[in-house]
Design an enzyme around this catalytic site. Structure first.
Site, PDB file in Angstrom:
ATOM      1  N   GLY A 211      -6.570 -12.320  -6.267  1.00  0.00           N
ATOM      2  CA  GLY A 211      -6.417 -12.680  -4.852  1.00  0.00           C
ATOM      3  C   GLY A 211      -7.398 -11.955  -3.952  1.00  0.00           C
ATOM      4  N   GLY A 212      -8.545 -11.579  -4.523  1.00  0.00           N
ATOM      5  CA  GLY A 212      -9.523 -10.783  -3.775  1.00  0.00           C
ATOM      6  C   GLY A 212     -10.368 -11.563  -2.781  1.00  0.00           C
ATOM      7  N   ALA A 213     -10.107 -12.877  -2.650  1.00  0.00           N
ATOM      8  CA  ALA A 213     -10.797 -13.627  -1.596  1.00  0.00           C
ATOM      9  C   ALA A 213      -9.850 -13.910  -0.430  1.00  0.00           C
ATOM     10  CB  ALA A 213     -11.360 -14.941  -2.151  1.00  0.00           C
TER      11      ALA A 213
ATOM     12  N   PHE B  66      -6.847 -12.334   2.493  1.00  0.00           N
ATOM     13  CA  PHE B  66      -6.898 -11.387   3.612  1.00  0.00           C
ATOM     14  C   PHE B  66      -6.872  -9.920   3.136  1.00  0.00           C
ATOM     15  CE2 PHE B  66      -3.712  -9.334   6.694  1.00  0.00           C
ATOM     16  CZ  PHE B  66      -4.704  -8.764   7.474  1.00  0.00           C
ATOM     17  N   ILE B  67      -5.804  -9.521   2.467  1.00  0.00           N
ATOM     18  CA  ILE B  67      -5.688  -8.119   2.044  1.00  0.00           C
ATOM     19  C   ILE B  67      -6.616  -7.843   0.864  1.00  0.00           C
ATOM     20  CG2 ILE B  67      -4.100  -6.326   1.229  1.00  0.00           C
ATOM     21  CD1 ILE B  67      -1.804  -8.012   2.528  1.00  0.00           C
ATOM     22  N   GLY B  68      -6.659  -8.786  -0.078  1.00  0.00           N
ATOM     23  CA  GLY B  68      -7.499  -8.604  -1.264  1.00  0.00           C
ATOM     24  C   GLY B  68      -8.960  -8.380  -0.902  1.00  0.00           C
TER      25      GLY B  68
ATOM     26  N   THR C  68       6.094  -7.435  -0.995  1.00  0.00           N
ATOM     27  CA  THR C  68       6.395  -7.464   0.435  1.00  0.00           C
ATOM     28  C   THR C  68       7.780  -6.889   0.730  1.00  0.00           C
ATOM     29  OG1 THR C  68       6.990  -9.048   2.179  1.00  0.00           O
ATOM     30  CG2 THR C  68       7.118  -9.866  -0.040  1.00  0.00           C
TER      31      THR C  68
ATOM     32  N   GLU D 272       9.745  -8.378   2.578  1.00  0.00           N
ATOM     33  CA  GLU D 272      10.627  -9.528   2.828  1.00  0.00           C
ATOM     34  C   GLU D 272      11.640  -9.720   1.712  1.00  0.00           C
ATOM     35  OE1 GLU D 272       8.869 -12.976   4.542  1.00  0.00           O
ATOM     36  OE2 GLU D 272       7.149 -11.884   5.309  1.00  0.00           O
TER      37      GLU D 272
ATOM     38  N   TYR E 178       9.512 -18.119  -0.144  1.00  0.00           N
ATOM     39  CA  TYR E 178       8.440 -17.133  -0.379  1.00  0.00           C
ATOM     40  C   TYR E 178       9.017 -15.811  -0.866  1.00  0.00           C
ATOM     41  CZ  TYR E 178       5.183 -13.357   0.818  1.00  0.00           C
ATOM     42  OH  TYR E 178       4.410 -12.218   0.775  1.00  0.00           O
TER      43      TYR E 178
ATOM     44  N   LYS F  25       8.615 -13.815  -4.501  1.00  0.00           N
ATOM     45  CA  LYS F  25       8.057 -12.454  -4.629  1.00  0.00           C
ATOM     46  C   LYS F  25       9.101 -11.528  -5.274  1.00  0.00           C
ATOM     47  CE  LYS F  25       4.603 -11.042  -3.428  1.00  0.00           C
ATOM     48  NZ  LYS F  25       3.250 -10.989  -4.059  1.00  0.00           N
TER      49      LYS F  25
END
Ligand code: NAD
Length: 363
Positions: free
Chosen positions: A7-9, A11-13, A133, A135, A158, A162
């Site tokens: 997931g490096g593309a 937001f956080i990644g 998360t 959540e 979601y 998770k």
């Protein structure tokens, strides 16, 4: 360190990849399927770095994951790939179940196969950091805080997906001895966030003079953390965290959504004045189904065990973020014009009357 980041593309990644490639000189294998939420523009500053390799691959593809492990021979995996938008999970949960649960399972199994061929020393050093998360804990009573021992109570598709993936990570530690660590982090904000999430959506709508939708009464509380503070927390945990543990990550900045929106309006009015104050654009719209009322993290464990602290206050972080969106229209304009223009997601479709009736019966 040689690290696979999934997931490096996103937001956080992408923030994590930029930090580890540029500031730490780690060798990063960036595995991302490039869904709508990915943006290779966020990786422009590292795309030609010799210590960054990009693998366009789906974490659900076991053969592809095995090949990447064999090629990279990583010291660690930091797993961020996921479907992440609660509103989209309400409209279509299948992708969330597939990537977040089945994809995590594929990745854990690939890591287990890889680890079984390592010598004792390398196996002892290997880490699988599963990024999750807050959540998963559900909704808090006023004044309460999530700790690492708070019971799971996920309430959206979601957060349920998770939560399932968190349980897989801890089960793979208990059953197979795979050295997993799980983090549960509060809401992130900062540069390069896809403009379907609250903060960038409000910044861009306000900039364009469009209505600023606030769900329900706007009194839901979220605990905001600058993405770069999340990055330093993840880095510290992969280096020094204890295996089999979970760590809560939060910025001690719980705030009502309406206050966040007003903050953004004030920051934007100061940086780019308009004839009318932006807060006049706020409109209250139908609430999200099952909307959790309050999240707030107690980060005492990561603070005391690992000496981690935030570097960004919400006030300076939000002003910097607003400034970043003002200065980087070439990053967000193609997303607003092509991928997602800001329309409302996550309302119930034909099932709504039945659910409403059920809720009425229950009451
Ligand atoms: P994001 O939606 O911005 O990025 C997710 C990335 O994962 C995208 O680049 C996407 O292409 C990739 N991806 C999705 N499915 C994939 C698949 N099957 N195979 C490979 N790649 C795939 O998400 P984000 O906000 O950067 O969140 C990253 C992680 O952090 C997620 O696991 C999320 O649950 C967790 N998290 C996010 C927040 C937050 O506030 N954003 C807070 C706490 C935890």
């Amino acid at each position: 360190m040689k690290v696979i980041i999934t997931g490096g593309a996103g937001f956080i990644g992408s923030a994590l990849v930029r930090h580890l490639v540029r500031d730490r000189a780690w060798h990063i294998a960036n595995v991302d399927k490039l869904t709508y939420a990915a943006n290779l523009e966020s990786l422009k500053s590292v795309s030609s770095a010799p210590n960054h390799r990009f693998f366009p691959a789906d974490i659900c593809d076991a053969a592809a994951m095995d090949a990447i492990f064999a090629d990279i021979e990583p010291d660690a995996v930091i797993h961020l790939a996921a479907e992440t938008h609660v509103d989209r999970s309400i409209n279509g949960s299948a992708e969330f179940i597939k990537t977040n649960i089945l994809g995590t399972h594929v990745l854990l199994e690939a890591a287990r196969r890889y680890c079984s061929n390592l010598n004792d020393g390398a196996r002892g050093r290997f880490r699988f950091l599963h990024v999750s998360t807050d959540e998963v804990f559900g909704s808090l009573a006023p004044g309460a805080f999530f700790t690492e021992s708070t019971a799971y109570d996920p309430r959206s598709p979601y957060s349920a997906s998770k939560a399932a993936s968190d349980h897989l990570a801890s089960a793979w530690y208990a059953t197979y001895g795979l050295p997993t660590i799980t983090t549960n982090c509060s809401n992130n904000y900062g540069p390069h966030q896809f403009p379907e999430k609250l903060i960038p959506l409000v910044i861009l709508n306000a900039l364009e003079g469009k209505p600023l939708p606030v769900y329900g009464d706007g009194r839901q509380v979220r605990d905001w953390l600058h993405v770069d503070d999340h990055v330093t927390a993840l880095t510290r945990i992969v280096e020094h965290g204890r295996v089999g543990q979970t760590y809560n990550i939060g910025g001690r900045a719980p705030m009502e959504n309406i206050a966040v929106v007003e903050h953004i309006c004030a920051a934007l009015d100061a940086l780019r004045p308009s004839r009318r104050p932006r807060r006049d654009l706020i409109v209250h719209v139908e609430d999200r189904p099952g909307h959790d009322r309050r999240y707030a993290i107690d980060p005492a464990k990561i603070e005391s065990e690992l000496g981690w602290r935030t570097e960004h206050s919400f006030a300076t972080g939000i002003a910097d973020t607003v400034r970043w969106y003002l200065e980087n229209e070439d990053w967000w304009r193609p997303l607003r014009d092509g991928v997602y223009s800001g329309s409302r997601l996550g309302l119930l479709t034909p099932a709504a009357p039945i659910l409403a009736q059920r809720a009425g019966n229950a009451a």
